[in-house]
Design a protein around this motif. Structure first.
Motif, PDB file in Angstrom:
ATOM      1  N   PHE A 129       0.834  -1.200   0.000  1.00 55.64           N
ATOM      2  CA  PHE A 129       0.000   0.000   0.000  1.00 55.64           C
ATOM      3  C   PHE A 129       0.870   1.252   0.000  1.00 55.64           C
ATOM      4  CE2 PHE A 129      -1.886   3.487   2.404  1.00 55.64           C
ATOM      5  CZ  PHE A 129      -3.033   3.722   1.655  1.00 55.64           C
ATOM      6  N   SER A 130       1.857   1.250   0.890  1.00 63.82           N
ATOM      7  CA  SER A 130       2.646   2.486   1.003  1.00 63.82           C
ATOM      8  C   SER A 130       3.497   2.713  -0.240  1.00 63.82           C
ATOM      9  CB  SER A 130       3.490   2.503   2.278  1.00 63.82           C
ATOM     10  OG  SER A 130       4.327   1.396   2.320  1.00 63.82           O
ATOM     11  N   LYS A 131       4.059   1.649  -0.819  1.00 61.48           N
ATOM     12  CA  LYS A 131       4.862   1.821  -2.036  1.00 61.48           C
ATOM     13  C   LYS A 131       3.983   2.360  -3.173  1.00 61.48           C
ATOM     14  CE  LYS A 131       8.760   0.804  -2.481  1.00 61.48           C
ATOM     15  NZ  LYS A 131      10.009   1.550  -2.199  1.00 61.48           N
ATOM     16  N   ASP A 132       2.771   1.834  -3.292  1.00 64.30           N
ATOM     17  CA  ASP A 132       1.872   2.312  -4.347  1.00 64.30           C
ATOM     18  C   ASP A 132       1.498   3.779  -4.123  1.00 64.30           C
ATOM     19  OD1 ASP A 132       1.979  -0.107  -5.550  1.00 64.30           O
ATOM     20  OD2 ASP A 132       0.060  -0.832  -4.789  1.00 64.30           O
ATOM     21  N   LEU A 133       1.258   4.125  -2.859  1.00 61.76           N
ATOM     22  CA  LEU A 133       0.909   5.514  -2.525  1.00 61.76           C
ATOM     23  C   LEU A 133       2.053   6.455  -2.918  1.00 61.76           C
ATOM     24  CD1 LEU A 133      -1.441   6.980  -0.615  1.00 61.76           C
ATOM     25  CD2 LEU A 133       0.526   7.271   0.886  1.00 61.76           C
ATOM     26  N   MET A 134       3.271   6.040  -2.574  1.00 60.93           N
ATOM     27  CA  MET A 134       4.428   6.902  -2.872  1.00 60.93           C
ATOM     28  C   MET A 134       4.617   7.061  -4.378  1.00 60.93           C
ATOM     29  SD  MET A 134       7.226   5.992   0.047  1.00 60.93           S
ATOM     30  CE  MET A 134       6.859   4.326   0.525  1.00 60.93           C
ATOM     31  N   LYS A 135       4.407   5.963  -5.100  1.00 64.84           N
ATOM     32  CA  LYS A 135       4.568   6.038  -6.557  1.00 64.84           C
ATOM     33  C   LYS A 135       3.523   6.998  -7.137  1.00 64.84           C
ATOM     34  CE  LYS A 135       5.719   2.360  -9.327  1.00 64.84           C
ATOM     35  NZ  LYS A 135       5.426   1.071  -9.980  1.00 64.84           N
ATOM     36  N   LYS A 136       2.271   6.818  -6.706  1.00 63.67           N
ATOM     37  CA  LYS A 136       1.168   7.611  -7.253  1.00 63.67           C
ATOM     38  C   LYS A 136       1.360   9.107  -6.986  1.00 63.67           C
ATOM     39  CE  LYS A 136      -3.900   7.765  -7.028  1.00 63.67           C
ATOM     40  NZ  LYS A 136      -5.063   7.123  -6.415  1.00 63.67           N
ATOM     41  N   TYR A 137       1.898   9.451  -5.799  1.00 66.09           N
ATOM     42  CA  TYR A 137       1.980  10.856  -5.418  1.00 66.09           C
ATOM     43  C   TYR A 137       3.406  11.403  -5.475  1.00 66.09           C
ATOM     44  CZ  TYR A 137      -2.877  10.325  -4.199  1.00 66.09           C
ATOM     45  OH  TYR A 137      -4.221  10.076  -4.263  1.00 66.09           O
ATOM     46  N   ASN A 138       4.273  10.686  -6.168  1.00 61.94           N
ATOM     47  CA  ASN A 138       5.643  11.184  -6.373  1.00 61.94           C
ATOM     48  C   ASN A 138       6.407  11.460  -5.097  1.00 61.94           C
ATOM     49  OD1 ASN A 138       6.725  11.403  -8.877  1.00 61.94           O
ATOM     50  ND2 ASN A 138       5.251  13.033  -9.439  1.00 61.94           N
ATOM     51  N   ILE A 139       6.248  10.613  -4.107  1.00 61.36           N
ATOM     52  CA  ILE A 139       6.987  10.773  -2.856  1.00 61.36           C
ATOM     53  C   ILE A 139       8.260   9.933  -2.994  1.00 61.36           C
ATOM     54  CG2 ILE A 139       6.900  10.351  -0.362  1.00 61.36           C
ATOM     55  CD1 ILE A 139       3.770  10.702  -0.709  1.00 61.36           C
ATOM     56  N   PRO A 140       9.430  10.546  -2.753  1.00 64.85           N
ATOM     57  CA  PRO A 140      10.671   9.826  -3.062  1.00 64.85           C
ATOM     58  C   PRO A 140      10.850   8.540  -2.243  1.00 64.85           C
ATOM     59  CG  PRO A 140      11.120  12.079  -2.275  1.00 64.85           C
ATOM     60  CD  PRO A 140       9.645  11.908  -2.257  1.00 64.85           C
ATOM     61  N   THR A 141      11.052   7.450  -2.956  1.00 65.37           N
ATOM     62  CA  THR A 141      11.299   6.156  -2.315  1.00 65.37           C
ATOM     63  C   THR A 141      12.117   5.323  -3.293  1.00 65.37           C
ATOM     64  OG1 THR A 141      10.231   4.318  -1.150  1.00 65.37           O
ATOM     65  CG2 THR A 141       9.169   5.026  -3.180  1.00 65.37           C
ATOM     66  N   ALA A 142      12.609   4.175  -2.836  1.00 66.85           N
ATOM     67  CA  ALA A 142      13.387   3.326  -3.745  1.00 66.85           C
ATOM     68  C   ALA A 142      12.474   2.844  -4.867  1.00 66.85           C
ATOM     69  CB  ALA A 142      13.944   2.140  -2.968  1.00 66.85           C
ATOM     70  N   LYS A 143      13.011   2.843  -6.092  1.00 67.61           N
ATOM     71  CA  LYS A 143      12.265   2.336  -7.242  1.00 67.61           C
ATOM     72  C   LYS A 143      11.933   0.860  -7.007  1.00 67.61           C
ATOM     73  CE  LYS A 143      13.144   2.157 -12.124  1.00 67.61           C
ATOM     74  NZ  LYS A 143      14.228   2.000 -13.062  1.00 67.61           N
ATOM     75  N   TYR A 144      10.741   0.422  -7.436  1.00 70.02           N
ATOM     76  CA  TYR A 144      10.365  -0.959  -7.105  1.00 70.02           C
ATOM     77  C   TYR A 144       9.316  -1.485  -8.071  1.00 70.02           C
ATOM     78  CZ  TYR A 144       5.693   0.333  -5.854  1.00 70.02           C
ATOM     79  OH  TYR A 144       4.404   0.746  -5.953  1.00 70.02           O
ATOM     80  N   GLU A 145       9.133  -2.776  -8.057  1.00 69.58           N
ATOM     81  CA  GLU A 145       7.981  -3.408  -8.705  1.00 69.58           C
ATOM     82  C   GLU A 145       7.553  -4.595  -7.850  1.00 69.58           C
ATOM     83  OE1 GLU A 145       6.115  -2.440 -11.232  1.00 69.58           O
ATOM     84  OE2 GLU A 145       7.425  -0.788 -11.840  1.00 69.58           O
ATOM     85  N   VAL A 146       6.281  -4.946  -7.956  1.00 69.27           N
ATOM     86  CA  VAL A 146       5.731  -6.067  -7.178  1.00 69.27           C
ATOM     87  C   VAL A 146       5.472  -7.237  -8.131  1.00 69.27           C
ATOM     88  CG1 VAL A 146       3.777  -6.808  -5.740  1.00 69.27           C
ATOM     89  CG2 VAL A 146       4.606  -4.457  -5.601  1.00 69.27           C
ATOM     90  N   PHE A 147       5.806  -8.462  -7.698  1.00 67.82           N
ATOM     91  CA  PHE A 147       5.621  -9.635  -8.571  1.00 67.82           C
ATOM     92  C   PHE A 147       5.013 -10.808  -7.813  1.00 67.82           C
ATOM     93  CE2 PHE A 147       9.212  -7.220 -10.191  1.00 67.82           C
ATOM     94  CZ  PHE A 147       8.863  -7.071 -11.531  1.00 67.82           C
TER      95      PHE A 147
END
Ligand code: GLY
Length: 347
Positions: A1-19
């Motif tokens: 949830f938090s990684k998706d939130l950060m991606k959606k709102y451009n909050i700096p975090t480590a680049k990632y993908e979920v598999f």
């Protein structure tokens, strides 16, 4: 949830993908071709669900063992492949009523079990506040790029957050990035943050409840607070409970320190261990070295069989401080220093 939130709102975090499929994950790792790569089990895995793959071979093995061989059961049926970040870690707890966000004084946790950041991950083996890597400029950047955008993002999602939000940050060469959020105070960060609060915590909570946090004055003491965690031998894996403890008074305290009881039991006038992390031995002083000396002096008075604590709490923080500030021993000297050099030591 938090990684998706950060991606959606451009909050700096480590680049990632979920598999959930190992073939897709392997394809992604090969495309990125940057090592180490961080391979994480999405679910809980007792702090062991993170593998730092040094090369493609290790990454492929990790992905197969997590997804296909179910190394962590269902916890690793979904994995996150993340960019590896470097830099000092900072914990910033904050108060928010969903409109205003007030960061508390910064702190530094020491998460590994052994000196030199070796050994297994733990809940935290000690803390210092403030964290000297977290300068005023970085604090400003975090407010603009991370804290406010997070509060706004939660509002935009219709999930207004009120209470204490913990920002686990890494100060990377490319700016501060979010490692994790916790919807709670941190442990053992709280042990060193709250003693530095000037004011009444209840008033702050009331203001949050009534959505008027912006009207409350929240201040922080100058100087430092340090906490050394005393743990049971074997923590974080296997440890004994019920070991008699010596050296504390009948309130479980030692002169010159404030001791938080995290895992103890009091029976017939005696204290016994009752958990992995047993005590948080906490002290304030005007200098970081002074606070550390007091914490370690109190630790030396407490004894129990198998006791384990890190001997290097605060050493990294000391390295970040200006050398000429390290010898200041007295309140007035410290206040003069802060006056001359800005609020650097306090932030
Ligand atoms: N000390 C880290 C945490 O509370 O999650």
């Amino acid at each position: 949830f938090s990684k998706d939130l950060m991606k959606k709102y451009n909050i700096p975090t480590a680049k990632y993908e979920v598999f959930t499929n190992s073939e897709d994950a392997i394809k992604y790792v090969k495309e990125q071709n940057t090592y180490p790569a961080v391979i994480k089990a999405d679910g809980l895995a007792l702090g062991k669900g993170v593998i730092l793959a040094e090369n493609e071979k290790e990454a492929v093995e990790a992905i197969h063992s997590m997804i296909d061989d179910k190394q962590f059961g269902e916890s690793s049926s979904t994995i996150v492949v993340e960019e590896y970040l470097t830099g000092p870690e900072v914990s910033v707890l904050s108060f928010t009523d969903g409109k205003t966000v007030v960061p508390m004084i910064s702190s530094m946790d020491h998460k590994r079990a052994l000196d030199g950041d070796k050994g297994l991950n733990t809940g935290g083996m000690g803390t210092v506040a403030p964290n000297p890597y977290y300068t005023e400029d970085i604090a400003k950047e975090c407010m603009e790029k991370i804290f406010l955008p997070t509060i706004n993002a939660m509002n935009a999602e219709g999930r207004t957050f009120e209470g204490c939000l913990y920002f686990g940050l890494m100060l990377t060469p490319n700016g501060p990035k979010v490692i994790e959020y916790n919807c709670r105070f941190g442990d053992p960060e709280t042990q060193v943050v709250l003693p530095m609060l000037e004011g009444d915590l209840c008033e702050i909570f009331e203001a949050i409840y009534e959505h008027r946090l912006a009207d409350v004055k929240i201040g922080w003491k100058s100087g430092y607070c340090t906490c050394v965690v005393m743990a049971s031998g074997g923590y974080p894996v296997k440890y004994k409970k019920g070991i008699e403890m010596f050296g504390m008074d009948d309130k479980g305290q030692v002169d010159g320190a404030f001791i938080y009881h995290a895992g103890t039991k009091y029976e017939d006038g005696k204290f016994y261990t009752n958990g992995g992390r047993v005590l948080g031995v906490t002290c304030n002083a005007y200098t970081l070295q002074g606070a550390l000396d007091k914490s370690y002096e109190a630790v030396s008075k407490i004894k129990f069989e198998g006791e384990h604590f890190r001997k290097d709490i605060g050493q990294k923080a000391l390295k970040a401080l200006p050398k000429d500030s390290l010898d200041l021993e007295y309140k007035q000297d410290m206040e003069d220093y802060i006056e001359e050099n800005g609020v650097y030591l306090r932030q």
